[in-house]
Every structure is written in C-alpha cells, then in structure tokens.
Scaffold this motif. Structure first.
Motif, PDB file in Angstrom:
ATOM      1  N   LEU A  22       2.886   5.869  -0.753  1.00  0.00           N
ATOM      2  CA  LEU A  22       3.524   6.872  -1.619  1.00  0.00           C
ATOM      3  C   LEU A  22       4.755   7.460  -0.941  1.00  0.00           C
ATOM      4  O   LEU A  22       5.734   7.817  -1.591  1.00  0.00           O
ATOM      5  N   ASN A  23       4.712   7.543   0.395  1.00  0.00           N
ATOM      6  CA  ASN A  23       5.858   8.088   1.132  1.00  0.00           C
ATOM      7  C   ASN A  23       7.102   7.223   0.931  1.00  0.00           C
ATOM      8  O   ASN A  23       8.224   7.730   0.922  1.00  0.00           O
ATOM      9  N   LEU A  24       6.905   5.902   0.757  1.00  0.00           N
ATOM     10  CA  LEU A  24       8.054   5.028   0.495  1.00  0.00           C
ATOM     11  C   LEU A  24       8.722   5.419  -0.830  1.00  0.00           C
ATOM     12  O   LEU A  24       9.960   5.407  -0.929  1.00  0.00           O
ATOM     13  N   ILE A  25       7.909   5.781  -1.823  1.00  0.00           N
ATOM     14  CA  ILE A  25       8.463   6.138  -3.141  1.00  0.00           C
ATOM     15  C   ILE A  25       9.014   7.563  -3.142  1.00  0.00           C
ATOM     16  O   ILE A  25      10.159   7.806  -3.511  1.00  0.00           O
ATOM     17  N   PHE A 181       9.400   1.286  -5.577  1.00  0.00           N
ATOM     18  CA  PHE A 181       8.277   1.606  -6.460  1.00  0.00           C
ATOM     19  C   PHE A 181       7.238   0.481  -6.470  1.00  0.00           C
ATOM     20  O   PHE A 181       6.032   0.726  -6.372  1.00  0.00           O
ATOM     21  N   VAL A 182       7.724  -0.760  -6.553  1.00  0.00           N
ATOM     22  CA  VAL A 182       6.809  -1.913  -6.639  1.00  0.00           C
ATOM     23  C   VAL A 182       6.076  -2.119  -5.311  1.00  0.00           C
ATOM     24  O   VAL A 182       4.857  -2.362  -5.294  1.00  0.00           O
ATOM     25  N   ILE A 183       6.785  -2.011  -4.188  1.00  0.00           N
ATOM     26  CA  ILE A 183       6.127  -2.192  -2.882  1.00  0.00           C
ATOM     27  C   ILE A 183       5.106  -1.072  -2.651  1.00  0.00           C
ATOM     28  O   ILE A 183       3.980  -1.322  -2.205  1.00  0.00           O
ATOM     29  N   GLY A 184       5.487   0.160  -2.967  1.00  0.00           N
ATOM     30  CA  GLY A 184       4.553   1.286  -2.809  1.00  0.00           C
ATOM     31  C   GLY A 184       3.317   1.111  -3.673  1.00  0.00           C
ATOM     32  O   GLY A 184       2.181   1.320  -3.224  1.00  0.00           O
ATOM     33  N   GLY A 225       9.182  11.719   4.033  1.00  0.00           N
ATOM     34  CA  GLY A 225      10.131  10.805   4.668  1.00  0.00           C
ATOM     35  C   GLY A 225       9.703  10.351   6.045  1.00  0.00           C
ATOM     36  O   GLY A 225      10.343   9.490   6.632  1.00  0.00           O
ATOM     37  N   SER A 226       8.630  10.921   6.581  1.00  0.00           N
ATOM     38  CA  SER A 226       8.151  10.543   7.913  1.00  0.00           C
ATOM     39  C   SER A 226       6.855   9.725   7.787  1.00  0.00           C
ATOM     40  O   SER A 226       5.876  10.203   7.222  1.00  0.00           O
ATOM     41  N   ILE A 227       6.873   8.511   8.336  1.00  0.00           N
ATOM     42  CA  ILE A 227       5.650   7.688   8.298  1.00  0.00           C
ATOM     43  C   ILE A 227       4.587   8.311   9.202  1.00  0.00           C
ATOM     44  O   ILE A 227       3.406   8.366   8.850  1.00  0.00           O
ATOM     45  N   THR A 228       4.999   8.812  10.364  1.00  0.00           N
ATOM     46  CA  THR A 228       4.059   9.505  11.255  1.00  0.00           C
ATOM     47  C   THR A 228       3.427  10.687  10.530  1.00  0.00           C
ATOM     48  O   THR A 228       2.219  10.925  10.626  1.00  0.00           O
ATOM     49  N   GLY A 229       4.266  11.422   9.805  1.00  0.00           N
ATOM     50  CA  GLY A 229       3.771  12.585   9.070  1.00  0.00           C
ATOM     51  C   GLY A 229       2.762  12.192   8.009  1.00  0.00           C
ATOM     52  O   GLY A 229       1.741  12.872   7.817  1.00  0.00           O
ATOM     53  N   ALA A 230       3.028  11.059   7.307  1.00  0.00           N
ATOM     54  CA  ALA A 230       2.088  10.607   6.276  1.00  0.00           C
ATOM     55  C   ALA A 230       0.737  10.255   6.900  1.00  0.00           C
ATOM     56  O   ALA A 230      -0.319  10.570   6.336  1.00  0.00           O
ATOM     57  N   VAL A 231       0.768   9.623   8.083  1.00  0.00           N
ATOM     58  CA  VAL A 231      -0.481   9.253   8.759  1.00  0.00           C
ATOM     59  C   VAL A 231      -1.256  10.513   9.163  1.00  0.00           C
ATOM     60  O   VAL A 231      -2.467  10.634   8.889  1.00  0.00           O
ATOM     61  N   VAL A 232      -0.545  11.465   9.774  1.00  0.00           N
ATOM     62  CA  VAL A 232      -1.208  12.702  10.237  1.00  0.00           C
ATOM     63  C   VAL A 232      -1.715  13.519   9.044  1.00  0.00           C
ATOM     64  O   VAL A 232      -2.836  14.042   9.056  1.00  0.00           O
ATOM     65  N   GLY A 233      -0.907  13.608   7.983  1.00  0.00           N
ATOM     66  CA  GLY A 233      -1.318  14.359   6.791  1.00  0.00           C
ATOM     67  C   GLY A 233      -2.567  13.760   6.161  1.00  0.00           C
ATOM     68  O   GLY A 233      -3.472  14.482   5.736  1.00  0.00           O
TER      69      GLY A 233
END
Length: 294
Positions: A22-25, A181-184, A225-233
């Motif tokens: 979802l972070n990618l989108i 959108f498609v990859i996410g 916008g942060s992949i690290t943030g998405a993992v921690v969240g």
C-alpha cells in the motif's frame, strides 16, 4: 517459540507485505487508495479456491507458489480494472471510488456459494509457514525498493511531489500511477494467498473497509513513503493490541481505548510518522556508532 508469539510473527509478516504494497500506492506514488482490503480479499479467495478445487499432486511448497502466483495475478488484474477508470480521479474522489470497490468485492464474495458465501470458506489446505511468509516479505521489500531506486521509481516519486510538474516534464503520469497501483494490488494478493493458507478459513467480514483503514494507519504511523516505516508500523499495529490484551483484566477491558490514545499521542508528537520519508540504513547507523566511540 510459544504459539502466540509465532502467531504474531506470522501475522506481522502478512501485514508487512500489505503495508509495504500500500505504501507504493499511497506513500510513494501519492494516490489515496482505500481499497487495499479488496485486493487482499481477491488474492485470498483466488489462492484458497486453487487450494480447495485445483491443487495439483505436487509438493505443498510448489502448490503454495502457484497459489501465490494466482493471488498476485487476480489482484493485479483487479488493480488494472479499477485503476484504469479511477486513477484519473484525485484525492478524496479516488479514495471514495476505491472504498466502493472494496465493498463491491466483499458483497460479491458473500453472494458466491462456491467460495462459502456468508458462511465462510473452509477446508483450505495449510501450506503457509513462517519461513515462506518471510521469504515473500523479503521479496516484496526487495522488489519495491528496486522500483523506487530505478528510473520508473523516480517517475513515480515525482508524481507524488507534484503531478502537474511531472506531467509538464513529459512523464506519462497515468501510466506510472497505473503501474504503481497494479504492483501494489498484486502484492496484496500474495499476502491474501499466504493468509488463506495459514488461517485455513476465510470470511467476508475479515475484509471490511476497516481493514483498509488499519493498513493505511500502519503506513501513516511508520511514515508515508518510507518502506522501513511501513514495516515498523505494521509490526506495532499487529503486536500492540495483543500486548495490551495480556496486561491484566483491567488493561484488557480498556485496551482499545488505550490503543487509540497511544496512536493519538504518537501522531501528535510525530505527525510525519516515526520515520517520515527516511529509510533506516544499518551501514550508516554502524558508521555513526563507530564515529561516536572515537
């Protein structure tokens, strides 16, 4: 590892895939989507249907890979079908359209007897385990990190920063928004397939729009916008409610109130999220530690 800890580790892995996709989108491309639970459901039911009706007489690991490929393809196809007409919308309008898409998917599932309808889908073979789930977590992060660092990723990020400016610079914004959108959506489908083959039971109420909101909260909490943030969240919002459940009867009764207050407090203190748009770099961190020791 006790059963409850293993359960939380597995759920955290599945939600990490959902949050990073979802972070990618939302975070990287800047498109406000609220339909991620719909893509998750499509991947879950498509993968589960393969497991129940079409599983081949081959090792479980290969069947799981086929199931994940089916989940990815089905969710990505749905991403194209909803993305092409809706990605010309912006802001709240796109959010409303994707929210409606998620609810349409849930109602279709509820009225399809072949996949259990309102009773739920049972007898799904258990092929997922912690090793497979974290292999897909690694692949999801690897693919999306490489996209971000490449030419296509720069184009996607430019859309988030200023779509009109990106368009005026010759970037085909609609193409890159659809790609994100498609990859996410596809990775959400993989998360769904892994989830189905772990829980062995699916119910339409497990994919309501509230789950889209919770996945959105994960990336806002970690930093859009942060992949690290998405993992921690994703880890925090998976573990925290269960942690409060085991802190005595009084805390358990008030756990959702405490959970909400902690979220409000965290967002007041850090409105841009824990990591903002930054990524955790272990090499830079070690260099800083060595520098402070001198």
């Amino acid at each position: 590892m006790s059963d409850i800890i293993l359960h939380l580790v597995i759920l955290s892995g599945i939600y990490i895939i959902l949050a990073v996709s979802l972070n990618l989108i939302n975070g990287i491309c800047g498109q406000f989507s609220l339909g991620h639970a719909g893509f998750w459901a499509i991947g879950a039911y498509a993968g589960a249907a393969y497991g129940v009706y079409g599983a081949l007489p081959i090792p479980d690991a290969l069947n799981l890979l086929i199931s994940c490929a089916i989940g990815f393809s089905a969710a990505a196809l749905a991403g194209i079908l909803i993305g092409v007409p809706c990605l010309r919308l912006r802001g709240d309008y796109l959010a409303i359209a994707t929210l409606g898409f998620g609810e349409i998917i849930r109602i279709i599932i509820m009225n399809t007897d072949a996949i259990g309808g309102p009773r739920g889908f049972t007898d799904i073979p258990r092929w997922s385990n912690v090793y497979w789930i974290y292999l897909f977590v690694f692949l999801t992060i690897l693919v999306i990190t490489n996209i971000m660092r490449g030419t296509h990723g720069r184009a996607i990020i430019s859309i988030r920063e200023d779509e009109i400016a990106a368009d005026s610079m010759g970037i085909y914004t609609f193409k890159y928004k659809t790609l994100a959108f498609v990859i996410g959506a596809g990775f959400a489908g993989i998360a769904g397939s892994l989830y189905a083959h772990y829980t062995q039971f699916l119910h339409p109420n497990g994919f309501t729009f509230m789950w889209s909101v919770i996945i959105l909260l994960m990336i806002i909490l970690g930093g859009l916008g942060s992949i690290t943030g998405a993992v921690v969240g994703a880890i925090i919002l998976t573990v925290l409610p269960e942690l409060l459940r085991f802190m005595g009867d009084t805390v358990s009764q008030w756990r959702m109130v405490i959970y909400s207050l902690l979220l409000i407090l965290l967002m007041l203190l850090r409105p841009e999220g824990i990591f903002g748009k930054h990524e955790f770099n272990p090499l830079a961190f070690l260099r800083k530690l060595k520098g402070s020791e001198k």
